[in-house]
Motif scaffolding. Sequence first.
Motif, PDB file in Angstrom:
ATOM      1  N   ARG A 195      57.825  31.473  33.237  1.00 33.00           N
ATOM      2  CA  ARG A 195      57.043  31.345  32.007  1.00 33.00           C
ATOM      3  C   ARG A 195      55.576  31.671  32.248  1.00 33.00           C
ATOM      4  O   ARG A 195      54.935  32.360  31.451  1.00 33.00           O
ATOM      5  N   GLY A 196      55.033  31.211  33.368  1.00 31.48           N
ATOM      6  CA  GLY A 196      53.631  31.488  33.676  1.00 31.48           C
ATOM      7  C   GLY A 196      53.359  32.958  33.882  1.00 31.48           C
ATOM      8  O   GLY A 196      52.291  33.469  33.481  1.00 31.48           O
ATOM      9  N   THR A 197      54.302  33.676  34.499  1.00 32.91           N
ATOM     10  CA  THR A 197      54.122  35.112  34.705  1.00 32.91           C
ATOM     11  C   THR A 197      54.095  35.860  33.379  1.00 32.91           C
ATOM     12  O   THR A 197      53.266  36.754  33.172  1.00 32.91           O
ATOM     13  N   LEU A 198      54.973  35.499  32.462  1.00 31.76           N
ATOM     14  CA  LEU A 198      54.987  36.142  31.144  1.00 31.76           C
ATOM     15  C   LEU A 198      53.681  35.881  30.390  1.00 31.76           C
ATOM     16  O   LEU A 198      53.129  36.781  29.744  1.00 31.76           O
ATOM     17  N   ILE A 199      53.172  34.654  30.492  1.00 32.04           N
ATOM     18  CA  ILE A 199      51.901  34.336  29.835  1.00 32.04           C
ATOM     19  C   ILE A 199      50.763  35.123  30.470  1.00 32.04           C
ATOM     20  O   ILE A 199      49.872  35.640  29.776  1.00 32.04           O
ATOM     21  N   SER A 200      50.785  35.263  31.794  1.00 28.72           N
ATOM     22  CA  SER A 200      49.738  36.020  32.488  1.00 28.72           C
ATOM     23  C   SER A 200      49.754  37.482  32.062  1.00 28.72           C
ATOM     24  O   SER A 200      48.693  38.092  31.854  1.00 28.72           O
ATOM     25  N   ILE A 201      50.949  38.061  31.941  1.00 31.08           N
ATOM     26  CA  ILE A 201      51.058  39.459  31.498  1.00 31.08           C
ATOM     27  C   ILE A 201      50.447  39.614  30.114  1.00 31.08           C
ATOM     28  O   ILE A 201      49.697  40.579  29.841  1.00 31.08           O
ATOM     29  N   PHE A 202      50.756  38.681  29.229  1.00 27.60           N
ATOM     30  CA  PHE A 202      50.217  38.756  27.867  1.00 27.60           C
ATOM     31  C   PHE A 202      48.691  38.671  27.859  1.00 27.60           C
ATOM     32  O   PHE A 202      48.021  39.457  27.175  1.00 27.60           O
ATOM     33  N   LEU A 203      48.138  37.738  28.621  1.00 30.50           N
ATOM     34  CA  LEU A 203      46.683  37.586  28.630  1.00 30.50           C
ATOM     35  C   LEU A 203      45.997  38.784  29.291  1.00 30.50           C
ATOM     36  O   LEU A 203      44.955  39.247  28.816  1.00 30.50           O
ATOM     37  N   VAL A 204      46.596  39.288  30.371  1.00 26.20           N
ATOM     38  CA  VAL A 204      45.979  40.419  31.074  1.00 26.20           C
ATOM     39  C   VAL A 204      46.007  41.678  30.210  1.00 26.20           C
ATOM     40  O   VAL A 204      45.030  42.434  30.160  1.00 26.20           O
ATOM     41  N   MET A 205      47.119  41.896  29.523  1.00 30.99           N
ATOM     42  CA  MET A 205      47.248  43.104  28.708  1.00 30.99           C
ATOM     43  C   MET A 205      46.571  42.976  27.349  1.00 30.99           C
ATOM     44  O   MET A 205      46.107  43.969  26.784  1.00 30.99           O
ATOM     45  N   GLY A 206      46.523  41.771  26.814  1.00 32.66           N
ATOM     46  CA  GLY A 206      46.001  41.613  25.460  1.00 32.66           C
ATOM     47  C   GLY A 206      44.607  41.030  25.355  1.00 32.66           C
ATOM     48  O   GLY A 206      43.864  41.363  24.419  1.00 32.66           O
ATOM     49  N   ILE A 207      44.228  40.168  26.297  1.00 33.81           N
ATOM     50  CA  ILE A 207      42.948  39.473  26.193  1.00 33.81           C
ATOM     51  C   ILE A 207      41.915  40.010  27.191  1.00 33.81           C
ATOM     52  O   ILE A 207      40.739  40.153  26.860  1.00 33.81           O
ATOM     53  N   LEU A 208      42.347  40.311  28.413  1.00 32.61           N
ATOM     54  CA  LEU A 208      41.413  40.763  29.446  1.00 32.61           C
ATOM     55  C   LEU A 208      40.617  42.001  29.049  1.00 32.61           C
ATOM     56  O   LEU A 208      39.413  42.063  29.323  1.00 32.61           O
ATOM     57  N   PRO A 209      41.219  43.024  28.407  1.00 37.86           N
ATOM     58  CA  PRO A 209      40.406  44.183  27.995  1.00 37.86           C
ATOM     59  C   PRO A 209      39.228  43.806  27.099  1.00 37.86           C
ATOM     60  O   PRO A 209      38.129  44.347  27.251  1.00 37.86           O
ATOM     61  N   GLN A 210      39.450  42.865  26.187  1.00 41.06           N
ATOM     62  CA  GLN A 210      38.347  42.420  25.327  1.00 41.06           C
ATOM     63  C   GLN A 210      37.293  41.662  26.132  1.00 41.06           C
ATOM     64  O   GLN A 210      36.090  41.780  25.889  1.00 41.06           O
ATOM     65  N   ILE A 211      37.759  40.873  27.115  1.00 45.88           N
ATOM     66  CA  ILE A 211      36.827  40.136  27.964  1.00 45.88           C
ATOM     67  C   ILE A 211      35.962  41.091  28.772  1.00 45.88           C
ATOM     68  O   ILE A 211      34.747  40.884  28.928  1.00 45.88           O
ATOM     69  N   LEU A 212      36.565  42.171  29.272  1.00 45.66           N
ATOM     70  CA  LEU A 212      35.792  43.156  30.041  1.00 45.66           C
ATOM     71  C   LEU A 212      34.752  43.846  29.160  1.00 45.66           C
ATOM     72  O   LEU A 212      33.620  44.098  29.605  1.00 45.66           O
ATOM     73  N   LEU A 213      35.122  44.156  27.930  1.00 48.28           N
ATOM     74  CA  LEU A 213      34.165  44.797  27.016  1.00 48.28           C
ATOM     75  C   LEU A 213      32.994  43.876  26.704  1.00 48.28           C
ATOM     76  O   LEU A 213      31.822  44.260  26.812  1.00 48.28           O
ATOM     77  N   LEU A 214      33.308  42.637  26.320  1.00 48.83           N
ATOM     78  CA  LEU A 214      32.253  41.692  25.952  1.00 48.83           C
ATOM     79  C   LEU A 214      31.453  41.226  27.163  1.00 48.83           C
ATOM     80  O   LEU A 214      30.264  40.921  27.047  1.00 48.83           O
ATOM     81  N   GLY A 215      32.096  41.166  28.330  1.00 48.67           N
ATOM     82  CA  GLY A 215      31.417  40.672  29.517  1.00 48.67           C
ATOM     83  C   GLY A 215      30.862  41.750  30.412  1.00 48.67           C
ATOM     84  O   GLY A 215      30.456  41.454  31.548  1.00 48.67           O
TER      85      GLY A 215
END
Length: 242
Positions: A195-215
């Motif tokens: 379950r943790g791996t699936l959540i990590s994939i979702f955050l890395v693919m969906g949230i991390l790109p926005q974090i890199l742009l804003l940060g």
Amino acid sequence: QQLEGENYDRLVFALRGAVEGADTFATIDRIRDIALEDYDEVYVVGDATSNYDLSASFERDNVIISVLTALFVGIILLFTFQSAGLPFLLVLTIQGSIWINFSMPYLTASTMYFLSYLVVSSIQMGANIDYAIVIANRYVELKQAMPLKDAVVESLNEAFPTILTSGTILASAGIAIGVLSTTPSIASIGVCLGRGTLISIFLVMGILPQILLLGDIIIEKTAFTLKARLPVQSQSGSLLVN
């Protein structure tokens, strides 16, 4: 002869119930208190007592393991990316997936072995941080020659097959252990890892790109060596080359 000795007496009994939990731990305390009424020195042993002792040290161990894991990963990334801000953003993303992962048992009102938290939180941070590194590494290279948004999109496109393949394998292995294992503690580790791996994939693919742009400004300001971005030009029309 096995129950009464010169210096010690032995009491053997069976406790019906879970091997761990609030009721079980309260019963152990009650047994010890009753025994201390007649004996100066008391030792309570057994599977439930072992879990009780581990649970008593869980909070301290959890803090130490979580802090040291994030610290060591951050130090390695610090020298890899030559920036203090980027490791913080990557570790924050994966740590967020860990928090979400272990909030699930509470939200679903299901039980979880505390040993699963200690083991899976370390594995999830150590293994799933690779997914974030793949995207971040390509982003740092590509943003030198193209606009930030285009660099993020291109990084995501290039990293998608690698992350999906690796993540699917790890998640499938964890879920398989959780479903097939007949030992509850091992099954719990497998379920939490999948379950943790699936959540990590979702955050890395969906949230991390926005974090890199804003940060990105944080990444640039905390970089050890300032790298001037190449001028990005956009032109249209005919080009004559001699």
